[in-house]
Design an enzyme around this catalytic site. Structure first.
Site, mmCIF file in Angstrom:
data_model
loop_
_atom_site.group_PDB
_atom_site.id
_atom_site.type_symbol
_atom_site.label_atom_id
_atom_site.label_comp_id
_atom_site.label_asym_id
_atom_site.label_seq_id
_atom_site.Cartn_x
_atom_site.Cartn_y
_atom_site.Cartn_z
ATOM 1 C CB CYS A 181 15.978 -13.420 -13.598
ATOM 2 S SG CYS A 181 15.278 -15.034 -13.905
ATOM 3 N N GLY A 182 17.415 -11.536 -11.760
ATOM 4 C CA GLY A 182 18.400 -10.486 -11.933
ATOM 5 C C GLY A 182 19.335 -10.958 -13.020
#
Length: 600
Positions: free
Chosen positions: A2-3
């Site tokens: 993820c970011g």
């Protein structure tokens, strides 16, 4: 993967940080995104949580994850062991479930320290008004922080835009020295934000004194938690024993095959192959591109790629990946080269020579090919070895050719932001080389014809960690010659202590910019544990010549796997093998500040 982004606001003023990072975060997680806001009940704070998810394992689980009690988790990581995660589960959901049952700090620490694999996280405990965050022991996932004093806001993010002028913020990497907790009940607009530090226990790699005021954002303060709690270290201490002095006549130069005859050596080689093979296995299986979640994947498209120079580190990863990926699925070998300066002038005789069809073996074409850099040559030789070991496998050797014009353009548009807050010449060279390599846009040669090719792989294996543990760098030999085994042990201990700040966050940011995930088998906890348990002279014998003594145990493992000449190649750093270091200012030092990374 993820970011992730979290903004803790202590005033009604609006921070612009989320706007500056949104595009970079989206590139890390193109599958889905969402935001959630949490407000303090009796305390004046607001937390904005945002996540962009790259779906990798189990059922798609949008983030942030909110449990039934209102606790919120941002998780950028992979659970490869420690906590049970079956293929039908998503590891973020599993971690959230375990954290939801925690009411005491010691329980949170127990969950995090149990995870085997890379992670960076932010966790909001609603009932207690606590905000936890941190990175894994080796810092294999990026997490940055900064504090905006004007609007009284703390930002935590996977990646941040490098800016200048009035928009400039002093981003720093969150030290991988432990995990951090903010007691939101105590935050006030008129006070600094205070972090409690929960360090890794009995940890020679991350001494607690390294987490000082210089490591935290301006306007914040940090202190060790008053309860004295810590996280159990996931790796054992480095073996610091030294050998008894040998008579000069006892120092013999033996071939790898002769050393493999030794039963003791063979046992250690088998031990290394066992843990390293398992580390590769868990990183190349249970992927969405290998199941029905992506039915568009064709038989010629790979789910796994390797940053590939043809050197021993990447060759072993390729050979082991072949053991664990079904034979009908291709593996992409990503090989980057930066254009050499044009030769001054070819002789008249050379001009008249007719070029044969095979560009790889034509000596005249090889000489004139501006992309025929050292890593391209060893890469071509390496793929031939792999084809001999696994002739039924499709090995996509992707030649990624970069001109100076493209390098300069993409550095300013993208790479300068991803490398930030690191800023040296070395960070520029490695960051650019890894960014172009992991993008996977190049060509492949089949039947003497080159065709454009774009790698479909979402998982990229890299060999980082091998040199740091097995004395692969030239500085290790220099230290050994000056200070013997004791000096070498100190050097290797320092290597792992700084790998999180020198390499890991940068490489994670650079590779993830393509919506791909970096995985590091040589830094698997069980691999590090095994190597840490061995005496240094069993892992590397620097009385032996280059190409044998450094990373000796790994070279023996390569021979055991059936590899040939690649097992004897001396170490060549990526910036030199790809020739990016020769493309611009030849007189720079690796530690110099790189002006090319500055934005306008």
């Amino acid at each position: 993967m993820c970011g992730i982004f979290c903004l803790l606001s202590l005033s009604s003023a609006q921070s612009e940080q989320h706007k500056f990072t949104a595009d970079l975060l989206k590139r890390r997680g193109p599958t889905c995104c969402q935001e959630i806001t949490a407000n303090g009940r009796n305390v004046p704070y607001t937390c904005l949580f945002s996540a962009h998810v790259l779906h990798m394992r189990g059922p798609l689980t949008p983030q942030p994850v909110v449990d039934g009690d209102g606790n919120i988790l941002l998780w950028n990581g992979e659970v490869f062991g420690g906590l049970p995660v079956v293929p039908e589960q998503n590891d973020c959901a599993v971690v959230s479930e375990h954290l939801s049952s925690c009411s005491e700090p010691s329980q949170v620490l127990a969950v995090l320290s149990a995870v085997r694999g890379p992670w960076a996280f932010v966790y909001y405990q609603k009932a207690a008004d606590y905000l936890w965050f941190g990175r894994d022991f080796f810092g294999r996932r990026s997490l940055l922080w900064t504090f905006d004093a004007e609007v009284k806001a703390l930002s935590l993010t996977s990646v941040a835009t490098r800016s200048s002028g009035s928009e400039c913020h002093n981003w720093q990497e969150v030290p991988a020295s432990g995990v951090y907790r903010i007691d939101l009940k105590t935050v006030r607009e008129c006070r600094p934000v205070s972090f409690e530090i929960y360090p890794w226990a009995n940890d020679a790699f991350h001494p607690s004194e390294t987490v000082g005021e210089a490591c935290v954002p301006s306007g914040c303060s940090a202190q060790m938690n008053l309860s004295g709690l810590s996280l159990p270290s996931p790796v054992c201490p480095l073996n610091t024993s030294t050998p008894t002095p040998l008579d000069e006549e006892d120092v013999l130069t033996l071939s790898l095959d002769e050393l493999l005859v030794n039963k003791h050596k063979l046992e250690m080689v088998n031990g290394l192959l066992d843990v390293l093979s398992e580390a590769v296995r868990v990183r190349v299986q249970s992927l969405p591109l290998l199941n029905q979640s992506n039915p568009s994947l064709t038989e010629n498209q790979a789910a796994v790629a390797i940053l590939f120079s043809g050197g021993i580190d990447s060759m072993i990863l390729a050979a082991l990946a072949d053991h664990h990926i079904p034979a009908h699925q291709p593996i992409d070998l990503l090989n980057v080269a930066f254009k050499l300066q044009e030769p001054k002038k070819l002789s008249e005789t050379s001009k008249k020579v007719k070029k044969p069809k095979d560009r790889a073996t034509d000596p005249q074409r090889v000489c004139a090919d501006p992309f025929n850099v050292p890593d391209r040559i060893t890469g071509r030789n390496g793929v031939k070895e792999l084809q001999g070991l696994a002739p039924g496998r499709r090995w996509n050797f992707v030649e990624i050719n970069i001109t100076q014009e493209e390098l300069q353009k993409m550095r300013q548009e993208r790479v300068c932001h991803l490398v930030h807050p690191l800023d040296t010449v070395l960070d520029d060279s490695i960051g650019c080389a890894v960014w172009f390599a992991s993008r996977g846009v190049g060509c492949i040669t089949e039947d003497h014809n080159q065709t454009p090719f774009i790698s479909s792989a979402k998982v990229i294996l890299t060999g980082i960690g091998a040199d740091e543990q097995l004395a692969g760098y030239s500085r290790h030999r220099v230290r050994f010659q000056a200070s013997g085994h004791q000096g070498l042990i100190q050097e290797l201990s320092m290597e792992l202590s700084r790998i999180s700040s020198r390499n890991m966050g940068r490489d994670d940011r650079v590779i993830a910019d393509h919506g791909k995930e970096a995985r590091f088998p040589y830094l698997d906890e069980e691999v590090v544990n095994y190597l840490n348990s061995l005496p240094v002279w069993e892992k590397a014998d620097l009385t032996q010549p280059r190409g044998v003594g450094e990373k000796l145990l790994l070279r023996l493992a390569a021979r055991k796997l059936g590899l040939g000449q690649s097992a004897l190649l001396p170490k060549r750093a990526m910036q030199f093998g790809s020739r990016i270091a020769k493309m611009e200012n030849h007189h720079e030092k690796a530690s110099d500040k790189c002006t090319r990374l500055l934005t306008g």
